[in-house]
Write an enzyme that holds these catalytic residues in place. Structure first.
Site, PDB file in Angstrom:
ATOM      1  N   ARG A 154       0.837  -1.212   0.000  1.00 51.63           N
ATOM      2  CA  ARG A 154       0.000   0.000   0.000  1.00 51.63           C
ATOM      3  C   ARG A 154       0.867   1.256   0.000  1.00 51.63           C
ATOM      4  O   ARG A 154       0.639   2.175  -0.785  1.00 51.63           O
ATOM      5  CB  ARG A 154      -0.910  -0.012   1.247  1.00 51.63           C
ATOM      6  CG  ARG A 154      -2.000  -1.050   1.211  1.00 51.63           C
ATOM      7  CD  ARG A 154      -2.673  -1.171   2.559  1.00 51.63           C
ATOM      8  NE  ARG A 154      -1.762  -1.675   3.560  1.00 51.63           N
ATOM      9  CZ  ARG A 154      -1.922  -2.827   4.222  1.00 51.63           C
ATOM     10  NH1 ARG A 154      -2.987  -3.564   4.018  1.00 51.63           N
ATOM     11  NH2 ARG A 154      -1.037  -3.229   5.109  1.00 51.63           N
ATOM     12  N   SER A 174       9.314  -7.310  -5.609  1.00 50.49           N
ATOM     13  CA  SER A 174       8.348  -7.984  -4.730  1.00 50.49           C
ATOM     14  C   SER A 174       8.333  -9.447  -5.127  1.00 50.49           C
ATOM     15  O   SER A 174       8.881  -9.820  -6.171  1.00 50.49           O
ATOM     16  CB  SER A 174       6.948  -7.380  -4.866  1.00 50.49           C
ATOM     17  OG  SER A 174       6.481  -7.578  -6.162  1.00 50.49           O
ATOM     18  N   SER A 176       5.880 -11.265  -6.073  1.00 50.16           N
ATOM     19  CA  SER A 176       5.134 -11.525  -7.317  1.00 50.16           C
ATOM     20  C   SER A 176       4.878 -10.207  -8.032  1.00 50.16           C
ATOM     21  O   SER A 176       4.789  -9.151  -7.385  1.00 50.16           O
ATOM     22  CB  SER A 176       3.799 -12.202  -6.996  1.00 50.16           C
ATOM     23  OG  SER A 176       3.079 -11.380  -6.107  1.00 50.16           O
ATOM     24  N   ARG A 232      11.068  -0.424   8.201  1.00 50.61           N
ATOM     25  CA  ARG A 232      11.582  -0.734   9.533  1.00 50.61           C
ATOM     26  C   ARG A 232      13.091  -0.814   9.406  1.00 50.61           C
ATOM     27  O   ARG A 232      13.605  -1.236   8.354  1.00 50.61           O
ATOM     28  CB  ARG A 232      11.056  -2.095  10.047  1.00 50.61           C
ATOM     29  CG  ARG A 232       9.593  -2.127  10.402  1.00 50.61           C
ATOM     30  CD  ARG A 232       9.299  -1.358  11.700  1.00 50.61           C
ATOM     31  NE  ARG A 232       7.903  -1.424  12.084  1.00 50.61           N
ATOM     32  CZ  ARG A 232       7.001  -0.478  11.837  1.00 50.61           C
ATOM     33  NH1 ARG A 232       7.354   0.618  11.186  1.00 50.61           N
ATOM     34  NH2 ARG A 232       5.759  -0.610  12.245  1.00 50.61           N
ATOM     35  N   GLU A 261      16.215   1.941  17.249  1.00 46.57           N
ATOM     36  CA  GLU A 261      15.639   3.248  17.557  1.00 46.57           C
ATOM     37  C   GLU A 261      14.955   3.219  18.933  1.00 46.57           C
ATOM     38  O   GLU A 261      14.417   2.172  19.323  1.00 46.57           O
ATOM     39  CB  GLU A 261      14.659   3.672  16.456  1.00 46.57           C
ATOM     40  CG  GLU A 261      13.477   2.741  16.277  1.00 46.57           C
ATOM     41  CD  GLU A 261      12.623   3.101  15.078  1.00 46.57           C
ATOM     42  OE1 GLU A 261      13.157   3.280  13.983  1.00 46.57           O
ATOM     43  OE2 GLU A 261      11.403   3.197  15.262  1.00 46.57           O
ATOM     44  N   HIS A 279      11.500   8.527  13.103  1.00 52.56           N
ATOM     45  CA  HIS A 279      10.351   7.623  12.852  1.00 52.56           C
ATOM     46  C   HIS A 279       9.044   8.413  12.914  1.00 52.56           C
ATOM     47  O   HIS A 279       8.181   8.176  13.769  1.00 52.56           O
ATOM     48  CB  HIS A 279      10.329   6.464  13.871  1.00 52.56           C
ATOM     49  CG  HIS A 279       9.453   5.327  13.435  1.00 52.56           C
ATOM     50  ND1 HIS A 279       9.679   4.021  13.801  1.00 52.56           N
ATOM     51  CD2 HIS A 279       8.346   5.287  12.642  1.00 52.56           C
ATOM     52  CE1 HIS A 279       8.758   3.240  13.271  1.00 52.56           C
ATOM     53  NE2 HIS A 279       7.924   3.997  12.560  1.00 52.56           N
TER      54      HIS A 279
HETATM   55  P1  NAP Z   1       1.678  -3.837   2.907  1.00 49.41           P
HETATM   56  O1  NAP Z   1       0.680  -3.249   1.992  1.00 49.41           O
HETATM   57  O2  NAP Z   1       1.326  -5.080   3.654  1.00 49.41           O
HETATM   58  O3  NAP Z   1       3.015  -4.059   2.080  1.00 49.41           O
HETATM   59  C1  NAP Z   1       4.051  -4.795   2.654  1.00 49.41           C
HETATM   60  C2  NAP Z   1       5.114  -5.059   1.612  1.00 49.41           C
HETATM   61  O4  NAP Z   1       6.087  -5.914   2.249  1.00 49.41           O
HETATM   62  C3  NAP Z   1       4.623  -5.765   0.383  1.00 49.41           C
HETATM   63  O5  NAP Z   1       5.216  -5.148  -0.706  1.00 49.41           O
HETATM   64  C4  NAP Z   1       5.128  -7.189   0.535  1.00 49.41           C
HETATM   65  O6  NAP Z   1       5.612  -7.728  -0.660  1.00 49.41           O
HETATM   66  C5  NAP Z   1       6.342  -7.027   1.404  1.00 49.41           C
HETATM   67  N1  NAP Z   1       6.556  -8.231   2.184  1.00 49.41           N
HETATM   68  C6  NAP Z   1       5.814  -8.683   3.219  1.00 49.41           C
HETATM   69  N2  NAP Z   1       6.308  -9.851   3.663  1.00 49.41           N
HETATM   70  C7  NAP Z   1       7.366 -10.150   2.873  1.00 49.41           C
HETATM   71  C8  NAP Z   1       8.305 -11.207   2.826  1.00 49.41           C
HETATM   72  N3  NAP Z   1       8.211 -12.224   3.685  1.00 49.41           N
HETATM   73  N4  NAP Z   1       9.262 -11.176   1.884  1.00 49.41           N
HETATM   74  C9  NAP Z   1       9.345 -10.158   1.012  1.00 49.41           C
HETATM   75  N5  NAP Z   1       8.486  -9.121   1.008  1.00 49.41           N
HETATM   76  C10 NAP Z   1       7.528  -9.115   1.922  1.00 49.41           C
HETATM   77  O7  NAP Z   1       2.109  -2.808   4.034  1.00 49.41           O
HETATM   78  P2  NAP Z   1       2.111  -1.215   3.959  1.00 49.41           P
HETATM   79  O8  NAP Z   1       0.828  -0.710   4.484  1.00 49.41           O
HETATM   80  O9  NAP Z   1       2.591  -0.781   2.631  1.00 49.41           O
HETATM   81  O10 NAP Z   1       3.226  -0.915   5.065  1.00 49.41           O
HETATM   82  C11 NAP Z   1       4.565  -1.336   4.854  1.00 49.41           C
HETATM   83  C12 NAP Z   1       5.386  -1.142   6.095  1.00 49.41           C
HETATM   84  O11 NAP Z   1       5.702   0.234   6.281  1.00 49.41           O
HETATM   85  C13 NAP Z   1       4.693  -1.505   7.400  1.00 49.41           C
HETATM   86  O12 NAP Z   1       4.671  -2.903   7.620  1.00 49.41           O
HETATM   87  C14 NAP Z   1       5.537  -0.785   8.418  1.00 49.41           C
HETATM   88  O13 NAP Z   1       6.612  -1.600   8.835  1.00 49.41           O
HETATM   89  C15 NAP Z   1       6.100   0.415   7.622  1.00 49.41           C
HETATM   90  N6  NAP Z   1       5.548   1.682   8.108  1.00 49.41           N
HETATM   91  C16 NAP Z   1       6.401   2.642   8.564  1.00 49.41           C
HETATM   92  C17 NAP Z   1       5.905   3.857   9.017  1.00 49.41           C
HETATM   93  C18 NAP Z   1       6.805   4.951   9.505  1.00 49.41           C
HETATM   94  O14 NAP Z   1       6.371   5.772  10.286  1.00 49.41           O
HETATM   95  N7  NAP Z   1       8.046   5.009   9.034  1.00 49.41           N
HETATM   96  C19 NAP Z   1       4.533   4.081   9.037  1.00 49.41           C
HETATM   97  C20 NAP Z   1       3.699   3.089   8.568  1.00 49.41           C
HETATM   98  C21 NAP Z   1       4.212   1.896   8.101  1.00 49.41           C
HETATM   99  P3  NAP Z   1       4.809  -8.683  -1.641  1.00 49.41           P
HETATM  100  O15 NAP Z   1       4.207  -7.738  -2.617  1.00 49.41           O
HETATM  101  O16 NAP Z   1       5.873  -9.530  -2.207  1.00 49.41           O
HETATM  102  O17 NAP Z   1       3.779  -9.386  -0.806  1.00 49.41           O
END
Ligand code: NAP
Length: 323
Positions: A154, A174, A176, A232, A261, A279
């Site tokens: 997302r 990614s 896929s 992260r 952190e 963060h």
């Molecule tokens: P999301 O839609 O679930 O996307 C997660 C991504 O991680 C997908 O592209 C997925 O790839 C990949 N992924 C998950 N498990 C994996 C694995 N085992 N191996 C390889 N790739 C994997 O999550 P989102 O909403 O975009 O959020 C992503 C992350 O951003 C969160 O989980 C959080 O850690 C971080 N975040 C940080 C902040 C901040 O303040 N800096 C704020 C919000 C979120 P595939 O397409 O291959 O499934």
């Protein structure tokens, strides 16, 4: 009517606490405080938990024998042992979508700030160097260059959409291939890193993605390349990244997240080619209000036997149990 009792872990702004207290009887658990600070009788009654802390392990779950739902404040599940929750029939939810645009905004802001050295350029003005030494040195271009998004979820997609508007060539890695407007798909991060100027990391955290951006990917990005990380700290081999930044094998980095952190590796503080953020990618009032509303709605839905607003225990898992 008696309000359901919940455990509220971590600290929340007043607007969230007011909301929680309106609907629930709240028992507070400070960040890092052991569950043993709560009485046995209370722990035996707690079925719902609003979670905003750094770790929820199996022992903590066992100390709350009636626990049925953990509503996590934040996107992702890396702070919670979801397998252990699954095994105990505990639903775990998070706060997806409501923060994606916010986080993408900061990622792009960090990329531009670092590439154009906006922070140093301001110091050039405020420290009087403009008047003394003349124009600030010329910088690298941002628009029209090549971006590689590690993890097109997302947030990754929102970052890609924004960078496409900067006329960049978009690649992503990614497991896929996704439906995209012609963006190039890679399964290998290092292979993509070797082809792009900016590597923006938007992976989920946790053990499965630990160090996906490894030394090979970092060095493939090269002396002119930049890493932006809003995912992260764990997703990048931090030691390898610091060494590459020190030696010049990697050009620069803009980082919102770190392995340890808020106690950063002190080597970061000596580097001139990093932009460091605390963060704060989702940290606007509007987004934090939206994030705080979701755990409340989730717990309320669960106690009322209604479908949860977001799926529990990971993608596609609509957790069936209700109060
Ligand atoms: P999301 O839609 O679930 O996307 C997660 C991504 O991680 C997908 O592209 C997925 O790839 C990949 N992924 C998950 N498990 C994996 C694995 N085992 N191996 C390889 N790739 C994997 O999550 P989102 O909403 O975009 O959020 C992503 C992350 O951003 C969160 O989980 C959080 O850690 C971080 N975040 C940080 C902040 C901040 O303040 N800096 C704020 C919000 C979120 P595939 O397409 O291959 O499934």
């Amino acid at each position: 009517m008696t309000k359901p009792e919940i455990l509220v872990s971590g600290s929340y702004p007043d607007w969230d606490m007011d909301g929680f207290r309106k609907d629930f009887t709240c028992h507070m658990l400070e960040e890092g405080a052991p569950l043993s600070t709560l009485s046995d009788a209370l722990r035996a009654r707690i079925a719902g938990m609003a979670f905003k802390s750094h770790a929820m392990d199996p022992e903590m779950m066992d100390a709350l024998p009636a626990l049925k739902i953990i509503a996590n404040y934040g996107v992702g599940y890396d702070a919670i042992d979801v397998a252990a929750a699954d095994a105990r029939g505990i639903a775990v939810t998070n706060t997806p979508d409501v923060l994606s645009d916010e986080v993408a905004d900061l990622a792009v802001g960090m990329l531009i700030a670092q590439a154009r050295r906006i922070v140093e350029a301001e110091a050039w003005v405020t420290e009087g160097l403009w008047a003394k030494q003349g124009a600030f040195p010329l910088q690298a271009r941002v628009w029209g260059r090549k971006a590689g998004i590690v993890g097109l979820g997302r947030i990754g997609r929102e970052i890609a959409n924004r960078l496409a508007a900067f006329k960049m060539e978009i690649s992503y890695s990614s497991r896929s291939a996704k439906e995209t407007p012609g963006w190039r798909h890679y399964t290998d991060v290092a292979a993509m890193a070797g082809e792009v100027d900016f590597l923006i990391v938007a992976l989920a955290g946790g053990p499965e993605t630990q160090g996906i951006v490894d030394r090979a990917a970092i060095e493939a990005l090269g002396p002119e390349g930049m890493i932006v990380n809003i995912s992260r700290g764990s997703t990048i081999d931090e030691g390898a990244m610091i060494e590459a930044l020190q030696s010049g094998k990697l050009g620069s980095a803009a980082l919102d997240v770190f392995e340890n952190e808020p106690n950063l590796d002190p080597r970061f503080l000596k580097l001139k080619n990093v932009l460091l953020q605390p963060h704060q990618a989702s940290a606007t009032v509007a987004t934090r209000v939206a994030m705080g509303a979701l755990p409340r709605a989730t717990l309320m839905a669960w106690f009322n036997g209604q479908p949860l607003p977001t799926p529990g225990n990971g993608p596609g898992r609509a957790f069936p149990e209700t109060a």
